[in-house]
Motif scaffolding. Structure first.
Motif, PDB file in Angstrom:
ATOM      1  N   GLY A 679       0.655  -1.068  -0.107  1.00 57.56           N
ATOM      2  CA  GLY A 679      -0.066  -0.145  -0.117  1.00 57.56           C
ATOM      3  C   GLY A 679       0.889   1.395   0.077  1.00 57.56           C
ATOM      4  N   ALA A 680       2.052   1.238   0.668  1.00 54.80           N
ATOM      5  CA  ALA A 680       2.966   2.305   0.730  1.00 54.80           C
ATOM      6  C   ALA A 680       3.804   2.372  -0.537  1.00 54.80           C
ATOM      7  N   ASP A 681       3.966   1.404  -1.168  1.00 57.44           N
ATOM      8  CA  ASP A 681       4.990   1.371  -2.246  1.00 57.44           C
ATOM      9  C   ASP A 681       4.301   2.108  -3.703  1.00 57.44           C
ATOM     10  N   PRO A 682       4.726   3.158  -4.260  1.00 60.34           N
ATOM     11  CA  PRO A 682       4.140   4.068  -5.256  1.00 60.34           C
ATOM     12  C   PRO A 682       4.274   3.274  -6.433  1.00 60.34           C
ATOM     13  N   ARG A 683       5.210   2.191  -6.650  1.00 64.30           N
ATOM     14  CA  ARG A 683       5.296   1.405  -7.941  1.00 64.30           C
ATOM     15  C   ARG A 683       4.004   0.481  -7.959  1.00 64.30           C
ATOM     16  N   VAL A 684       3.195   0.324  -6.878  1.00 65.58           N
ATOM     17  CA  VAL A 684       2.112  -0.757  -6.788  1.00 65.58           C
ATOM     18  C   VAL A 684       0.673  -0.266  -6.473  1.00 65.58           C
ATOM     19  N   HIS A 685      -0.261  -0.721  -7.423  1.00 65.39           N
ATOM     20  CA  HIS A 685      -1.605  -0.273  -7.047  1.00 65.39           C
ATOM     21  C   HIS A 685      -2.296  -1.440  -6.756  1.00 65.39           C
ATOM     22  N   LYS A 686      -3.773  -1.324  -6.475  1.00 67.22           N
ATOM     23  CA  LYS A 686      -4.705  -2.457  -6.252  1.00 67.22           C
ATOM     24  C   LYS A 686      -5.659  -2.391  -7.523  1.00 67.22           C
ATOM     25  N   VAL A 687      -5.370  -3.765  -8.479  1.00 63.73           N
ATOM     26  CA  VAL A 687      -6.352  -3.880  -9.497  1.00 63.73           C
ATOM     27  C   VAL A 687      -7.633  -4.232  -9.251  1.00 63.73           C
ATOM     28  N   LYS A 688      -7.885  -4.774  -7.969  1.00 66.38           N
ATOM     29  CA  LYS A 688      -9.154  -5.053  -7.621  1.00 66.38           C
ATOM     30  C   LYS A 688      -9.114  -5.449  -6.112  1.00 66.38           C
ATOM     31  N   TYR A 689     -10.338  -5.653  -5.316  1.00 66.52           N
ATOM     32  CA  TYR A 689     -10.226  -5.695  -3.858  1.00 66.52           C
ATOM     33  C   TYR A 689      -9.097  -6.955  -3.664  1.00 66.52           C
ATOM     34  N   GLY A 690      -8.061  -6.507  -2.619  1.00 70.88           N
ATOM     35  CA  GLY A 690      -7.190  -7.359  -2.016  1.00 70.88           C
ATOM     36  C   GLY A 690      -6.062  -7.956  -3.082  1.00 70.88           C
ATOM     37  N   ARG A 691      -6.071  -7.324  -4.376  1.00 72.01           N
ATOM     38  CA  ARG A 691      -5.072  -7.983  -5.606  1.00 72.01           C
ATOM     39  C   ARG A 691      -4.139  -6.785  -5.843  1.00 72.01           C
ATOM     40  N   TYR A 692      -2.939  -6.997  -5.804  1.00 72.19           N
ATOM     41  CA  TYR A 692      -1.847  -5.870  -5.814  1.00 72.19           C
ATOM     42  C   TYR A 692      -0.789  -6.416  -7.130  1.00 72.19           C
ATOM     43  N   ALA A 693      -0.662  -5.348  -8.146  1.00 71.88           N
ATOM     44  CA  ALA A 693      -0.159  -5.494  -9.249  1.00 71.88           C
ATOM     45  C   ALA A 693       0.772  -4.048  -9.334  1.00 71.88           C
ATOM     46  N   VAL A 694       1.903  -4.430 -10.359  1.00 73.27           N
ATOM     47  CA  VAL A 694       2.781  -3.317 -10.664  1.00 73.27           C
ATOM     48  C   VAL A 694       2.185  -2.303 -11.433  1.00 73.27           C
ATOM     49  N   ARG A 695       2.361  -0.993 -11.421  1.00 71.18           N
ATOM     50  CA  ARG A 695       1.450   0.099 -12.059  1.00 71.18           C
ATOM     51  C   ARG A 695       1.873  -0.102 -13.608  1.00 71.18           C
ATOM     52  N   PRO A 696       1.220   0.242 -14.445  1.00 76.18           N
ATOM     53  CA  PRO A 696       1.624   0.150 -15.778  1.00 76.18           C
ATOM     54  C   PRO A 696       2.882   1.309 -15.960  1.00 76.18           C
ATOM     55  N   GLY A 697       3.669   0.845 -16.826  1.00 74.10           N
ATOM     56  CA  GLY A 697       4.804   1.827 -16.953  1.00 74.10           C
ATOM     57  C   GLY A 697       5.878   1.809 -15.892  1.00 74.10           C
ATOM     58  N   GLN A 698       5.580   1.086 -14.854  1.00 66.91           N
ATOM     59  CA  GLN A 698       6.583   1.103 -13.625  1.00 66.91           C
ATOM     60  C   GLN A 698       7.436  -0.092 -13.675  1.00 66.91           C
ATOM     61  N   GLU A 699       7.183  -0.988 -14.752  1.00 63.82           N
ATOM     62  CA  GLU A 699       7.952  -2.337 -14.688  1.00 63.82           C
ATOM     63  C   GLU A 699       9.277  -2.162 -14.954  1.00 63.82           C
ATOM     64  N   PRO A 700      10.047  -2.943 -14.333  1.00 62.28           N
ATOM     65  CA  PRO A 700      11.918  -2.853 -14.750  1.00 62.28           C
ATOM     66  C   PRO A 700      11.934  -3.314 -16.032  1.00 62.28           C
ATOM     67  N   PRO A 701      12.975  -3.071 -16.859  1.00 60.88           N
ATOM     68  CA  PRO A 701      13.239  -3.507 -18.248  1.00 60.88           C
ATOM     69  C   PRO A 701      12.949  -4.955 -18.502  1.00 60.88           C
ATOM     70  N   ALA A 702      12.231  -5.583 -19.304  1.00 61.79           N
ATOM     71  CA  ALA A 702      11.792  -6.831 -19.463  1.00 61.79           C
ATOM     72  C   ALA A 702      13.070  -7.682 -19.493  1.00 61.79           C
ATOM     73  N   ALA A 703      13.044  -8.795 -18.761  1.00 61.14           N
ATOM     74  CA  ALA A 703      14.472  -9.648 -19.056  1.00 61.14           C
ATOM     75  C   ALA A 703      14.236 -10.915 -20.068  1.00 61.14           C
ATOM     76  N   GLY A 704      14.906 -11.474 -20.512  1.00 61.46           N
ATOM     77  CA  GLY A 704      14.600 -12.712 -21.016  1.00 61.46           C
ATOM     78  C   GLY A 704      13.958 -13.768 -20.449  1.00 61.46           C
ATOM     79  N   VAL A 705      13.439 -14.814 -20.892  1.00 59.31           N
ATOM     80  CA  VAL A 705      12.593 -15.802 -20.207  1.00 59.31           C
ATOM     81  C   VAL A 705      13.881 -16.558 -19.789  1.00 59.31           C
ATOM     82  N   SER A 706      13.863 -17.231 -18.535  1.00 62.97           N
ATOM     83  CA  SER A 706      14.711 -18.237 -17.986  1.00 62.97           C
ATOM     84  C   SER A 706      14.651 -19.345 -18.726  1.00 62.97           C
ATOM     85  N   PRO A 707      15.971 -20.048 -19.298  1.00 59.99           N
ATOM     86  CA  PRO A 707      16.197 -21.215 -19.818  1.00 59.99           C
ATOM     87  C   PRO A 707      15.378 -22.429 -19.011  1.00 59.99           C
TER      88      PRO A 707
END
Length: 790
Positions: A679-707
């Protein structure tokens, strides 16, 4: 061997015993030189003694003559044996002949006694039956006159009477010519009870008879309800959805157990009428069914499910949970309703072959393909006019109605309870109309008629106390009902006894259910233990001072973040318009926080308003700067889990599960702590009741998929032959975006085919080739030593 010398002799042993005694006595007397007249003297004494004893015992003349003849014959033979010797042929032949004659006489006497006893018993039975019949005839005549007197139909005859062991009787009546039916008698139930002067709480119930010109009258003469509640039966043996659901008993003692395989049910009753007890009784019956999954909808904190889940938790969580899914918030109710509808739609084509094999228009339920019953308590929270102002609740209610209308054949059903059946409580009459099972607990006549209809003539006197009511199955007439009593101790017994009965959701339905079903136990610790925090403790937003409403915005005016900003002076800069927009956004956000959560579209609209007013936007600080120095290192782990969950988000309880699995050496933070961090992390928002996700545009650079993750995904897809992104997301506990990247990687390596709309991708590798494919993948991905990760 022990010999019983006092045992009586029959027609075979008595002659043998007498002959043996006479032979032994004569032989001894002859050897001693005793005079033959002693035999006559002993026989005479025995004759006199037997006559005296026989008189005292009340023997008849035949028995006395037989005894006398036996003694005379024995005395004559003994005198002969003493005179000529007992071992002569003639003497022994005479003894044997006498024994045979005595045996025949005794056998005849026994047969005569049995015939006499049978005659006396028949006479006694006939007398008793005649007495009963006289009493029944008196009752029949009395009630025949009563029926004619009260109803005004002359010629009603009572032709049969059956008494109840519990205090009451069933009368079989015949109606005279003239087109009368049992319904013409049913209208006068109350009048018949009054004319019979039945005790308070007792009633007369008229039901249809063997044909349309006859009826049965159940007359209750003793108030069984006053004797105390009827406890739920202690038989917990397994049953099926095709069996009856044991609810209670009728006034005549028969059990009320309607089959709910195809019946939607509605229960009504005022507060304190026993409606909640009835819901628990129905859940108990469902738990005994080995082919049923029990779901619960209760927006009052899930209270209907609490005694069952907490009893299961207290018992050590044996088997599977008694309640398979609990929806206690509007969002969860909507998710459950949509899931149930998806399952119903998937089962129709998916199990068509099963219906054909069973030669039935409905799928055969079994532990492999279980039925699903959603038990909705206090349904007014979904269908009242006030509740349906909430768009989430309105949509959930509409979807649930679709289930009622469409899912009869696929064993997805609803049992609902409400305080009333009127439109102010149930705005959608379709729920009542489509309900084949209706139960009205103790209430007044008007409320009963709203549910049952006015033609059933059920009276409030038929349900005098809490726990009594009326039941109507399809078009059958409503009948009085005494519901079984369910207590917490009984719930605990049932939970343990039925723990191994619970089936799993079939694979076809599980695929249709999707992620909502897999996440159904997130934020549910409060259902199992009173010590666990409720979801509201996690979902409460932090004060505006800790998380500003408009992060990154600069505003030259004062008091921007005050709860009620002072209205600025109007001026050429448009401050008044800005203030109005600000107040409007605050109001809308407040309403959204009360129902759903922050709305991205509303955020965009607010941004346009501010930008049109000349305000500027400053991007937040770098992500690494947002995290305070020296903070808890577990915050980074929590954020990483939220990041991988994708835009759908994840709840604190699910985050705890992931940390436990991936970081066993880390002390897992409490769910409330995780909620506070997010709740205190500005990078995170609540997408619905009790569910948290990273705000759009706040994701770190995409990394490759782990082998390693690609190898794991390949193993899952090939072994299950199911190329589904949602399956990878569920099994690997990753976000939707990462699961989609994994599927694309598998396509590049020719494990799966290209996308095909919403369908699962075609798996190009057979199961038998899995080892070779895993080895080749490991080499292509550059894993040292060809590690397959399996």
């Amino acid at each position: 061997m022990q010999i019983d010398w006092e045992s009586g002799h029959g027609p075979f042993t008595a002659p043998i015993s007498a002959a043996g005694t006479a032979l032994a006595g004569s032989y001894a007397a002859n050897a001693a030189g005793v005079s033959p007249w002693w035999g006559v003297g002993v026989a005479g004494a025995g004759l006199v003694g037997s006559l005296i004893a026989g008189r005292r015992a009340g023997l008849g003349r035949t028995d006395l003559v037989l005894n006398a003849a036996a003694w005379v014959g024995a005395g004559a033979w003994c005198s002969w044996a003493l005179n000529s010797g007992p071992w002569t042929v003639n003497c022994l032949a005479a003894l044997a002949s006498g024994a045979v004659g005595l045996g025949a006489a005794l056998a005849g006497r026994r047969a005569a006694r049995r015939r006499a006893e049978a005659a006396r018993e028949a006479e006694s039975t006939a007398a008793a039956h005649d007495g009963i019949m006289r009493r029944y005839r008196a009752l029949a005549e009395q009630w025949s006159a009563r029926f004619s007197r009260v109803t005004g139909i002359e010629g009603v005859r009572v032709v049969g009477v059956e008494m109840w062991p519990s205090g009451g009787m069933t009368l079989e009546g015949r109606l005279p010519e003239g087109g009368y039916t049992w319904r013409d008698i049913k209208r006068y139930q109350d009048g018949l009870a009054g004319d019979a002067r039945l005790p308070n709480g007792c009633s007369v119930e008229i039901v249809e008879g063997a044909d349309r010109g006859s009826f049965l009258a159940n007359v209750e003469t003793e108030n069984q309800v006053a004797a105390g509640p009827t406890m739920y039966p202690d038989d917990y043996s397994p049953r099926s959805l095709n069996d009856g659901l044991q609810i209670g008993r009728h006034k005549d003692g028969s059990e009320a157990a309607p089959c709910i395989r195809q019946l939607t049910a509605v229960f009504t009753g005022r507060k304190g009428s026993g409606k909640s007890n009835l819901m628990n009784v129905t859940i108990a019956g469902q738990l005994r069914m080995v082919d049923v999954l029990v779901w619960v909808i209760d927006l009052n904190g899930g209270s209907l499910a609490l005694p069952w889940l907490r009893a299961w938790h207290k018992a050590g969580r044996p088997g599977r949970p008694p309640i398979d899914w609990v929806a206690d918030t509007p969002e969860k109710v909507l998710a459950m309703a949509e899931t149930l509808l998806r399952i119903a739609k998937a089962r129709k084509p998916g199990y068509a072959d099963l219906q054909i094999e069973a030669d039935d228009d409905k799928i055969p339920v079994s532990p492999a393909v279980p039925g699903i019953i959603a038990n909705a308590d206090e349904i007014a929270e979904l269908y009242s006019g006030k509740a349906r102002r909430n768009p989430t609740i309105r949509k959930a209610g509409d979807v649930l109605l679709q289930v009622v209308e469409l899912a009869r054949a696929v064993a997805c059903n609803v049992i609902a309870s409400a305080l009333r059946a009127t439109q102010d409580v149930l705005e959608e009459p379709q729920l009542v109309v489509q309900s084949g099972l209706k139960i009205a607990m103790k209430s007044d006549e008007r409320e009963i008629a709203y549910l049952m209809g006015w033609n059933d003539k059920i009276s409030p006197e038929d349900m005098p106390t809490a726990g009594t009511g009326a039941i109507k199955v399809l078009d059958d007439p409503a009948r009085a009902l005494v519901v079984y009593r369910m207590t917490p101790s009984e719930i605990a017994k049932i939970v343990v006894a039925t723990a191994e009965y619970r089936p799993e959701l079939d694979e076809l339905s599980r695929r249709a259910a999707g992620d909502a079903y897999e996440r159904r136990w997130e934020n549910t610790d409060h259902l199992f233990s009173a010590a666990a925090p409720a979801p509201a403790a996690v979902a409460v937003a932090d004060p505006p001072a800790e998380r500003p409403v408009r992060e990154g915005w600069t505003d030259p005016t004062a008091g921007w973040d005050d709860p009620e900003p002072a209205e600025p002076e109007p001026g050429p800069t448009g401050d008044a318009a800005i203030a109005d927009a600000d107040a409007t956004v605050r109001r809308i956000r407040g309403e959204i926080d009360e129902t759903t959560d922050r709305d991205p579209e509303l955020e965009a609209q607010a941004r346009e308003i501010f930008e049109a007013s000349g305000l500027s936007y400053t991007a937040p600080a770098a992500l690494e700067d947002a995290q305070p120095a020296g903070g808890d290192p577990r915050k980074a782990i929590v954020f990483d889990v939220v990041l991988k969950s994708g835009p759908a988000g994840i709840g604190p309880e699910a985050i705890r599960d992931v940390i436990t699995r991936l970081h066993p050496d880390v002390e897992v933070p409490h769910a409330a702590t995780i909620g506070r961090w997010l709740g205190a992390d500005p990078r995170v928002h609540k997408v619905k009741y009790g569910r948290y996700a990273v705000r759009p545009g706040q994701e770190p650079p995409a990394a490759g998929v782990s082998p390693e993750l690609i190898l794991h995904a390949a193993e899952l897809v090939v072994s299950t032959q199911f190329g589904s992104v949602s399956m990878l997301q569920r099994k690997l506990r990753i976000g939707a975006a990462e699961a989609d990247r994994l599927m694309s990687a598998l396509e590049e390596h020719r494990v799966v085919g290209p996308p095909d709309g919403n369908r699962a991708r075609e798996v190009l590798v057979p199961t038998g080739a899995l080892p070779l494919v895993m080895l080749k993948l490991a080499q292509d991905l550059g894993l040292a030593g060809g590690d397959t990760g399996s």
